[in-house]
Design an enzyme around this catalytic site. Structure first.
Site, short mmCIF file in Angstrom:
data_model
loop_
_atom_site.label_atom_id
_atom_site.label_comp_id
_atom_site.label_asym_id
_atom_site.label_seq_id
_atom_site.Cartn_x
_atom_site.Cartn_y
_atom_site.Cartn_z
N CYS A 1 19.06 47.17 21.01
CA CYS A 1 20.53 47.12 20.88
C CYS A 1 21.23 47.45 22.20
CB CYS A 1 21.01 48.05 19.79
SG CYS A 1 20.32 47.65 18.17
N HIS B 1 28.48 49.30 21.15
CA HIS B 1 27.56 48.57 20.27
C HIS B 1 28.04 48.74 18.83
CE1 HIS B 1 24.13 47.15 18.19
NE2 HIS B 1 23.66 48.34 17.86
N ASN C 1 25.43 44.58 12.41
CA ASN C 1 24.77 44.96 13.66
C ASN C 1 23.99 43.75 14.18
OD1 ASN C 1 23.17 45.98 15.68
ND2 ASN C 1 22.54 47.81 14.55
N1 ACO Z 1 22.65 50.49 -1.01
C1 ACO Z 1 22.77 51.50 -1.89
N2 ACO Z 1 22.12 52.66 -1.73
C2 ACO Z 1 21.35 52.82 -0.65
C3 ACO Z 1 21.19 51.80 0.30
C4 ACO Z 1 21.88 50.60 0.08
N3 ACO Z 1 21.81 49.56 0.94
N4 ACO Z 1 20.38 52.24 1.28
C5 ACO Z 1 20.03 53.49 0.95
N5 ACO Z 1 20.61 53.85 -0.21
C6 ACO Z 1 20.50 55.12 -0.91
C7 ACO Z 1 19.29 55.91 -0.50
O1 ACO Z 1 18.14 55.46 -1.19
C8 ACO Z 1 19.69 57.31 -0.87
O2 ACO Z 1 19.53 57.47 -2.25
P1 ACO Z 1 18.95 58.88 -2.84
O3 ACO Z 1 19.98 59.89 -2.46
O4 ACO Z 1 18.90 58.59 -4.30
O5 ACO Z 1 17.63 59.07 -2.19
C9 ACO Z 1 21.18 57.34 -0.58
O6 ACO Z 1 21.59 55.95 -0.54
C10 ACO Z 1 21.53 57.98 0.76
O7 ACO Z 1 20.66 57.48 1.75
P2 ACO Z 1 20.72 57.98 3.23
O8 ACO Z 1 19.68 57.28 4.03
O9 ACO Z 1 20.74 59.46 3.25
O10 ACO Z 1 22.16 57.45 3.61
P3 ACO Z 1 23.00 57.77 4.87
O11 ACO Z 1 24.28 58.36 4.50
O12 ACO Z 1 22.19 58.43 5.94
O13 ACO Z 1 23.33 56.30 5.39
C11 ACO Z 1 22.62 54.68 7.02
C12 ACO Z 1 22.28 55.42 5.75
C13 ACO Z 1 23.86 53.84 6.78
C14 ACO Z 1 21.47 53.79 7.43
C15 ACO Z 1 22.92 55.72 8.10
O14 ACO Z 1 21.89 56.65 8.20
C16 ACO Z 1 23.12 55.08 9.43
O15 ACO Z 1 24.07 54.38 9.64
N6 ACO Z 1 22.25 55.36 10.38
C17 ACO Z 1 22.34 54.76 11.69
C18 ACO Z 1 21.40 53.68 11.72
C19 ACO Z 1 21.90 52.47 12.35
O16 ACO Z 1 23.05 52.14 12.44
N7 ACO Z 1 20.95 51.74 12.83
C20 ACO Z 1 21.20 50.50 13.40
C21 ACO Z 1 20.14 50.20 14.35
S1 ACO Z 1 20.16 51.34 15.63
C22 ACO Z 1 21.42 50.99 16.46
O17 ACO Z 1 21.86 49.88 16.52
C23 ACO Z 1 22.02 52.08 17.10
#
Ligand code: ACO
Length: 324
Positions: free
Chosen positions: A116, A251, A281
């Site tokens: 990225c 980004h 993304n």
């Molecule tokens: N739809 C519904 N529920 C979901 C989904 C989905 N697509 N994905 C996960 N969940 C659930 C999980 O299973 C979990 O359920 P549980 O509590 O029953 O176990 C709950 O939602 C919370 O999951 P978390 O992973 O804790 O959610 P979080 O608030 O951390 O959000 C996310 C997840 C959006 C991926 C966040 O961590 C994030 O944005 N991280 C950054 C990652 C990113 O942007 N990466 C891109 C590539 S890297 C880059 O470009 C920088």
């Protein structure tokens, strides 16, 4: 010898026609909802490439749009640099395929892979060639088909990404009173974070392409906690501050990451260019796609001070400050 600057003279983008909304993902059987995706990431839709739309196809269209804005022809380009993690083939490089598709017969072309952060790395790299006389005009492209790398059974990752391409044309010009060009860039990487964001295959390991794997929370923490160092370094090196910025074009991974970073740096929210809602993304393509969107709607104007910044797998991260 007069100081050479890499000046942006054109910017363009291309997005596949197929738009997939959050609701459409849920209808396809992915256990998710529009509400969850919007609340956690700000993403509402993404573009997904068709079977014939490879990364070089998207990149070529974006590059052509950038050349059109610059009023240049392909023959004016002597460096084609493509940032991508989703090349058409393991080799030859996507950049050489774009070079050929545009009908460029001279100069040189190569791919750059920093996930990225790829576009920021590519701008910094092209700037080194242009400012030292190694090339005269560069097409700097970010192009991705991340949909091909996704595990569509994994709802924690497949809802986050999209496909697209963006490009700028950089031209070596003698520095003048306008102060235009790439003012500074700062790159970093730390390979100890490999397991937090990676693809579980490759030509040298499994012999397959592999699928994207991510520890979302860890990436989130690092993105907000550590990445602002390169922006602070860019401010220091250029003698500017957050108040001097006209636009902050980070980004586009997650709205919460972007806003938390802007707040931490004291960058006013109205200076932040956001396209993650429409594009998802798109990895190395996300910054040039956002630049092109802000050019098209008249926000970015000649003379504006624009900070670009990204973090990607590795981790890799970086920032560049550009006087447009
Ligand atoms: N739809 C519904 N529920 C979901 C989904 C989905 N697509 N994905 C996960 N969940 C659930 C999980 O299973 C979990 O359920 P549980 O509590 O029953 O176990 C709950 O939602 C919370 O999951 P978390 O992973 O804790 O959610 P979080 O608030 O951390 O959000 C996310 C997840 C959006 C991926 C966040 O961590 C994030 O944005 N991280 C950054 C990652 C990113 O942007 N990466 C891109 C590539 S890297 C880059 O470009 C920088």
């Amino acid at each position: 010898m007069a100081l050479l600057r890499s000046v942006v003279v054109g910017c363009g983008a291309y997005l596949p026609e197929n738009v997939v909304t959050n609701a459409a993902l849920a209808e396809r059987g992915i256990e998710t909802s529009d509400e969850w995706i919007v609340q956690r990431t700000g993403i509402r839709q993404r573009h997904i490439a068709g079977p014939d739309e490879t990364t070089s196809v998207l990149g070529t269209r974006a590059a052509q749009a950038a050349l059109d804005e610059a009023g240049l022809s392909p023959a004016d380009i002597d460096l084609v640099l493509c940032a991508t993690s989703t090349p058409d083939h393991t080799f030859p490089s996507t950049a050489t395929q774009i070079q050929a598709a545009l009908g460029i017969e001279g100069g040189f072309a190569f791919d750059l892979q920093a996930v990225c952060a790829g576009f920021v790395y590519a701008v910094a790299t092209a700037d080194r060639f242009l400012s030292t006389g190694g090339a005269k005009r560069a097409l700097v492209i970010g192009a991705e088909t991340f949909s091909r790398l996704l595990d569509w059974e994994d709802r924690t990752t497949c809802v986050l990404f999209g496909d697209g391409a963006g490009a700028i044309v950089l031209e070596a010009r003698e520095n003048d009173a306008s102060d235009r060009g790439v003012l500074t860039s700062c790159l970093r990487s730390d390979g100890r974070h490999r397991a937090k964001l990676y693809v579980d295959g490759g030509p040298g390991s499994t012999g397959t392409t592999g699928k994207l794997r991510m520890e979302g929370r860890e990436v989130f923490r690092f993105a907000v906690g550590s990445v602002t160092d390169v922006i602070e370094e860019a401010f220091r090196a250029s003698g500017t501050t957050a108040d001097d910025l006209t636009w902050f074009v980070p980004h586009q991974a997650n709205r919460r990451i972007i806003e938390a970073s802007a707040d931490k740096l004291g960058i006013a929210r109205e200076k932040v260019v956001l396209t993650v809602d429409r594009h998802g993304n798109t990895s190395a393509a996300s910054i040039p796609l956002a630049l092109a969107a802000a050019r098209r709607d008249g926000r970015i104007q000649q003379g504006d001070l624009v900070m670009i910044e990204a973090i990607g797998g590795g981790f890799t991260w970086g920032a560049a400050l550009i006087r447009w």
